[in-house]
Scaffold this motif. Structure first.
Motif, PDB file in Angstrom:
ATOM      1  N   THR A 178      47.379 -32.866  78.213  1.00 15.71           N
ATOM      2  CA  THR A 178      48.560 -32.410  77.497  1.00 15.71           C
ATOM      3  C   THR A 178      49.257 -31.303  78.276  1.00 15.71           C
ATOM      4  OG1 THR A 178      47.448 -30.642  76.252  1.00 15.71           O
ATOM      5  CG2 THR A 178      47.380 -32.871  75.321  1.00 15.71           C
ATOM      6  N   LEU A 186      46.430 -28.542  68.921  1.00 16.41           N
ATOM      7  CA  LEU A 186      45.176 -29.151  69.360  1.00 16.41           C
ATOM      8  C   LEU A 186      44.253 -29.399  68.169  1.00 16.41           C
ATOM      9  CD1 LEU A 186      44.284 -27.135  72.600  1.00 16.41           C
ATOM     10  CD2 LEU A 186      44.723 -29.593  72.477  1.00 16.41           C
ATOM     11  N   GLU A 187      44.003 -28.344  67.419  1.00 18.38           N
ATOM     12  CA  GLU A 187      43.027 -28.427  66.340  1.00 18.38           C
ATOM     13  C   GLU A 187      43.476 -29.338  65.212  1.00 18.38           C
ATOM     14  OE1 GLU A 187      40.311 -25.398  63.617  1.00 18.38           O
ATOM     15  OE2 GLU A 187      42.029 -24.623  64.753  1.00 18.38           O
ATOM     16  N   VAL A 190      45.983 -33.131  67.939  1.00 18.23           N
ATOM     17  CA  VAL A 190      45.494 -33.832  69.127  1.00 18.23           C
ATOM     18  C   VAL A 190      44.023 -34.193  69.000  1.00 18.23           C
ATOM     19  CG1 VAL A 190      45.054 -33.624  71.604  1.00 18.23           C
ATOM     20  CG2 VAL A 190      47.220 -32.805  70.652  1.00 18.23           C
ATOM     21  N   VAL A 191      43.189 -33.223  68.715  1.00 20.35           N
ATOM     22  CA  VAL A 191      41.747 -33.468  68.691  1.00 20.35           C
ATOM     23  C   VAL A 191      41.344 -34.471  67.606  1.00 20.35           C
ATOM     24  CG1 VAL A 191      39.483 -32.402  68.350  1.00 20.35           C
ATOM     25  CG2 VAL A 191      41.216 -31.257  69.761  1.00 20.35           C
ATOM     26  N   ILE A 208      39.680 -33.687  76.777  1.00 23.52           N
ATOM     27  CA  ILE A 208      40.948 -33.131  76.305  1.00 23.52           C
ATOM     28  C   ILE A 208      41.334 -32.032  77.282  1.00 23.52           C
ATOM     29  CG2 ILE A 208      42.148 -31.989  74.411  1.00 23.52           C
ATOM     30  CD1 ILE A 208      40.008 -33.273  72.540  1.00 23.52           C
ATOM     31  N   VAL A 210      44.009 -29.580  78.915  1.00 26.02           N
ATOM     32  CA  VAL A 210      45.186 -28.868  78.408  1.00 26.02           C
ATOM     33  C   VAL A 210      45.833 -28.077  79.540  1.00 26.02           C
ATOM     34  CG1 VAL A 210      45.982 -27.145  76.742  1.00 26.02           C
ATOM     35  CG2 VAL A 210      44.121 -28.713  76.128  1.00 26.02           C
ATOM     36  N   GLU A 247      52.936 -26.965  66.796  1.00 26.25           N
ATOM     37  CA  GLU A 247      52.383 -25.666  67.170  1.00 26.25           C
ATOM     38  C   GLU A 247      53.093 -24.522  66.466  1.00 26.25           C
ATOM     39  OE1 GLU A 247      49.733 -23.165  68.946  1.00 26.25           O
ATOM     40  OE2 GLU A 247      49.716 -25.367  68.988  1.00 26.25           O
ATOM     41  N   VAL A 271      41.964 -21.658  72.947  1.00 26.44           N
ATOM     42  CA  VAL A 271      42.266 -23.029  73.364  1.00 26.44           C
ATOM     43  C   VAL A 271      40.997 -23.874  73.372  1.00 26.44           C
ATOM     44  CG1 VAL A 271      43.084 -24.451  75.297  1.00 26.44           C
ATOM     45  CG2 VAL A 271      44.315 -22.352  74.676  1.00 26.44           C
ATOM     46  N   ALA A 276      39.733 -28.093  73.234  1.00 25.36           N
ATOM     47  CA  ALA A 276      39.948 -28.455  74.636  1.00 25.36           C
ATOM     48  C   ALA A 276      38.615 -28.549  75.357  1.00 25.36           C
ATOM     49  CB  ALA A 276      40.836 -27.424  75.318  1.00 25.36           C
TER      50      ALA A 276
END
Length: 303
Positions: A178, A186-187, A190-191, A208, A210, A247, A271, A276
């Motif tokens: 990303t 992320l949390e 994405v994850v 993952i 970043v 975000e 992060v 990540a």
């Protein structure tokens, strides 16, 4: 917490020799990987092969090579060549790019990018494993195999930000890479989307990776303003805009990890805590600040 950290070396406005020098500097600082973007300049995979031969202490990666201009059979042959040249230390990051590039500059049809990516991976992944393909899709046709000596497949990451691309990355590749995505996105996005897709497909836990601006600096506010002037327009690009909305920011400068050592270490920790597996730092600021940042990141990796 173990932190796996690499660095992006900017290829624009540089010679290939300069890229190698920057990779040597990253390795000397203790960083584990060197990544290259793909723009309208030096070819990222060719540069990765050179760096990987010249700087054997680091892994090399692309973040990312656009798919549309390269048929998957051609990309598979190129990637396997690099993988052989660097002793199986390549991560192949690929992505569909953006409409203003693929349609506006290159003239390809960008109406169905997720469908295009699925077909692309249906061809690319078996070829990288040394298998033969006989594929006829609505956008891609590929028949044959890559006639090289057996070579381990590189890890393949997808430049994915939206839910459809993240699901494809989880189902068919090794993870995502990303850009300008912070801990909240992320949390919360994405994850979970990526790991759920990988789990449902029976694949291992995904990588993952970043990519974020990083600088050890005493002038964080001034540097953030400079980044806004240089990169703020990216906040208007559809996929980036959606990621930044998740975000809670409006521009890439607001995701930058800037400040003194204590502050940056805390931001980097957030992060990784968000899920990540690797950070690719994009050092910014003056030459002295970038050098200081490299040394700090290397020391952080060594802990």
């Amino acid at each position: 917490m173990t932190m796996r950290i690499g660095v992006l070396v900017h290829e624009q406005g540089s010679t290939v020799d300069t890229l190698v020098e920057r990779a040597h500097a990253a390795a000397a600082a203790g960083l584990r990987s060197v990544w290259l973007g793909q723009h309208f300049g030096w070819d990222a995979l060719t540069a990765a092969a050179v760096i990987g031969r010249e700087v054997p202490a680091v892994e090399v990666g692309t973040a990312v090579v656009p798919t549309y201009p390269r048929h998957p059979m051609m990309l598979a042959g190129q990637a396997l060549t690099v993988q052989s040249a660097v002793g199986s230390r390549l991560t192949l990051g690929i992505g569909v790019s953006h409409p203003h590039i693929i349609e506006g500059q290159l003239g390809y049809d960008f109406r169905r990018p997720a469908h295009h990516l699925r077909e692309y991976l249906d061809v690319l992944m078996p070829l990288l494993r040394g298998e033969e393909v006989a594929f006829t899709g609505s956008e891609i046709t590929a028949v044959g195999r890559i006639g090289t000596e057996p070579t381990p497949s590189p890890s393949v990451l997808i430049g994915a930000l939206g839910p459809a691309m993240l699901r494809i990355a989880g189902e068919s590749a090794d993870g995502t890479v990303t850009t300008w995505v912070g801990p909240a996105a992320l949390e919360n996005h994405v994850v979970p989307v990526l790991t759920r897709a990988a789990g449902e497909a029976g694949r291992p836990r995904p990588r993952i990776v970043v990519c974020l601006f990083v600088a050890i600096t005493e002038a964080a506010d001034d540097l953030r303003t400079e980044l806004a002037g240089r990169f703020g327009a990216a906040g208007g690009i559809g996929s980036y805009r959606a990621a930044m909305e998740r975000e809670g920011v409006t521009g890439p400068e607001q995701t930058a990890l800037l400040g003194d050592e204590k502050t940056v270490e805390r931001l980097i920790g957030s992060v990784f805590a968000a899920g990540a597996t690797e950070l690719v730092a994009m050092p910014v600021g003056s030459a002295a600040e970038q050098s200081r940042t490299l040394q700090f990141l290397g020391a952080l990796t060594a802990r």
